[in-house]
Design a protein around this motif. Structure first.
Motif, mmCIF file in Angstrom:
data_model
loop_
_atom_site.group_PDB
_atom_site.id
_atom_site.type_symbol
_atom_site.label_atom_id
_atom_site.label_comp_id
_atom_site.label_asym_id
_atom_site.label_seq_id
_atom_site.Cartn_x
_atom_site.Cartn_y
_atom_site.Cartn_z
ATOM 1 N N ASN A 1 -1.196 0.496 -10.129
ATOM 2 C CA ASN A 1 -2.419 0.486 -10.928
ATOM 3 C C ASN A 1 -2.890 1.874 -11.359
ATOM 4 N N PRO B 1 2.463 0.777 -4.279
ATOM 5 C CA PRO B 1 1.235 1.576 -4.114
ATOM 6 C C PRO B 1 0.790 2.295 -5.376
ATOM 7 N N GLN C 1 -6.785 1.062 -5.185
ATOM 8 C CA GLN C 1 -5.457 1.321 -4.660
ATOM 9 C C GLN C 1 -5.415 2.640 -3.893
ATOM 10 N N PHE D 1 -4.246 -4.678 -1.761
ATOM 11 C CA PHE D 1 -5.208 -3.701 -1.183
ATOM 12 C C PHE D 1 -5.881 -4.160 0.102
#
Ligand SMILES: Nc1ncnc2c1ncn2[C@@H]1O[C@H](COP(=O)(O)OP(=O)(O)OP(=O)(O)O)[C@@H](O)[C@H]1O
Ligand SMILES: [Mg+2]
Lengths: 260, 302
Positions: free
Chosen positions: A193, A190, A170, A114
């Motif tokens: 999570n 990406p 994220q 991130f």
């Protein structure tokens, strides 16, 4: 969805550099590229492939295969230790510091970790690329807020990253990567999570951006997501690269894997 | 707009953000005191010069051999006084020639000799104070020659040698002040360069991210500049206020005795505005240093 298109139309109206989507050019070209960290062994070797403007690729490979390493060369964080790499038709070894900065403004990156700035709010984090490229449009705030709302963070505009969940962070990172409507979007895991519904929603975001001309590369472990969207897949393994052409027109050619 | 007001590199929370304003305050304080001393000196000299121009003093020693014994004749006026007064009156441009009374001389000498010393016992020279018309340009060499014809031991003092010495002293003080200010500016440059390099390494990850999303070195530099400008201005103004406060406090304590020498009475508006420039200059130097340090350090990176 129409909100999103609006946003990107606005973003492209205020950006400085035009999209590089000229026909017949390659946006990213690896020729026998190798990469090593310091004096360590080569983590990548003999990597050859290219990405056409406007294309959409997934990138998969086992953990440690070198996906993040390869992507970091595309967003100019690392230089190849061997071979040739051209980004936007420029040999990356010839770029000055200034040219590197200008080129990075055309590349949006979702980092695997991130890399949000903890002392800035979600809104400020997402607005950062616009601020850096000299954007002082007073509409920035509204557009950034809309984009954050679109990724489900309407309640968290003024939250600081340390107070957000992994998936929320994220999404802030994704919003920051796409906010300036880059020519090239690099997303490293990406959707790692977020739940599947949000993952699909985020993929729609990338597709929307792709429809407007942005070239997209997404590294992921999520095979079901890859199966769901029909895009060519760059497979990374044994230090080499192979591209699965899954739809006509996807621009790819087999890499010369170093360990065949 | 608030969105763009915030600094991307969180320098304000750094240790440097807390101690640097104090350092700058102390440096500006010292520099201001040095400057105030130098300026006070030169103003005081101009003041004295104005007061003393158009005047001179003639010292006439006592007759070498007292005629009526030491005690009786010690303080009698020398014979040369009358003829010299006549000469002065005849000299064009002389407005006033006045023999100082023994009491007046006693008053002038008292600070050096003490009240108890009876001047009657000492062979104090007689003094004639001469004032010229403002426009007059008397031929002083000629006058001195005439005076020494009458009394070979007489001294014509135009105060120039005394003023010259004070002027030399003032020049020394000025050079020392310049040196102090130069050293302090040099110190400020080193401290700011050091703090900036420290900030660059402490916030390395933030700067790396800014670079990755397209920030140029000058953008990063502007973050440091803004930070340094704020703390340098804040510290500088505090230092200057402290210095001025010190001077006024010193003035209160010494009130009366040597008031004429105190900066608050002697300094002109021009001097005060020069002092105001001090924190501004230090802030500019600090800001430019921060910028150059960032650009140089980042420029050396691959
Ligand atoms: N900064 C680094 N210094 C040294 N070696 C590194 C560094 N980053 C990665 N590597 C090595 O390079 C190889 C590839 O790592 P990379 O992070 O590119 O893999 P990845 O495919 O992204 O894995 P994952 O799917 O787990 O994110 C690994 O063997 C790793 O140990
Ligand atoms: Mg990775």
């Amino acid at each position: 969805m129409c909100h999103l298109a609006d946003h990107f139309r606005w973003a492209s109206s205020v950006r400085f550099c035009p999209l590089d989507t000229a026909i017949g050019k390659t946006l990213v070209r690896f020729e026998d590229v190798a990469l090593r960290y310091g004096a360590g062994p080569e983590v990548l070797g003999g990597v050859s492939f290219h990405l056409a403007p406007g294309s959409f690729h997934f990138m998969i490979g086992a953990s440690g295969a070198g996906k993040s390493s390869l992507l970091s060369m595309i967003y100019l964080a690392r230089r190849p230790s061997g071979g040739h790499l051209h980004i936007f038709e420029r040999d990356v070894t010839t770029l000055s510091r200034h040219e590197t900065a200008m080129m990075r403004r055309k590349i949006g990156v979702v980092f695997q970790d991130f890399r949000l700035l903890d002392h800035l709010t979600a809104l400020e984090n997402v607005a950062l690329p616009l601020k850096i490229s000299g954007q002082r449009d007073e509409k920035v705030r509204r557009h950034v807020a809309e984009l954050l709302a679109w990724v489900g963070l309407a309640e968290h505009l003024d939250s600081y990253p340390p107070t957000l969940s992994g998936g929320q962070k994220q999404r802030v990172a994704i919003a920051r990567a796409v906010v300036g409507r880059p020519s090239l979007l690099i997303a490293d895991e990406p959707t790692g999570n977020v739940d599947d519904r949000m993952a699909v929603r985020l993929l729609y975001l990338f597709e929307e951006l792709n429809k407007l001309g942005t070239t997209i590369v997404i590294a992921t472990h999520n095979e079901s997501l890859v199966a769901r969207f029909n895009h060519p897949v760059v497979r990374l393994g044994n230090g080499g690269v192979r591209i699965d052409r899954r739809q006509p027109g996807a621009d790819a050619r087999p890499g010369k894997g170093s360990a065949a | 707009m608030k969105l763009f007001g915030r600094r991307d590199v969180p320098l304000d929370g750094d240790a440097s953000g807390r101690f640097l304003p104090w350092l700058v305050a102390v440096m500006v304080y010292l520099a201001a005191l040095a400057l105030i001393s130098a300026m006070t000196m030169s103003r005081a000299i101009t003041h004295w010069q104005e007061g003393l121009s158009g005047t001179l003093t003639i010292q006439i020693p006592h007759d070498q051999v007292p005629r009526g014994g030491p005690a009786s004749k010690a303080n009698a006026a020398p014979d040369a006084i009358e003829p010299i007064l006549q000469l002065l009156i005849a000299t064009p441009g002389v407005r006033e020639a006045k023999v100082l009374e023994p009491e007046e001389i006693e008053r002038l000498l008292q600070p050096w000799l003490g009240a108890a010393a009876g001047l009657t016992d000492l062979p104090v020279p007689s003094l004639i104070s001469v004032t010229f018309d403002t426009a007059a340009e008397p031929n002083l060499e000629n006058l001195a020659r005439e005076v020494s014809k009458i009394s070979p031991g007489a001294v014509v003092d135009t105060h120039q040698s005394w003023l010259g010495k004070v002027r030399d002293l003032a020049r020394t003080v000025q050079w020392v002040a310049v040196l102090v200010v130069a050293l302090i500016v040099g110190c400020a440059i080193m401290i700011v360069a050091f703090a900036t390099r420290m900030g660059l390494s402490v916030h390395g990850h933030v700067i790396q991210l800014l670079h990755l999303i397209g920030a140029r070195d000058s953008y990063v530099a502007s973050q440091f500049q803004a930070h340094v400008l704020t703390f340098a201005l804040r510290g500088g103004i505090a230092g200057l206020l402290l210095a001025v406060g010190t001077v006024f406090l010193a003035g209160r304590t010494l009130e009366g005795s040597e008031a004429i020498l105190l900066p608050e009475f002697v300094l002109q508006p021009l001097d005060w505005s020069a002092l105001l420039l001090l924190p501004v200059i230090v802030a500019i130097v600090a800001t430019v240093t921060a910028r150059l340090t960032v650009l140089r350090t980042l420029g050396r990176m691959p």
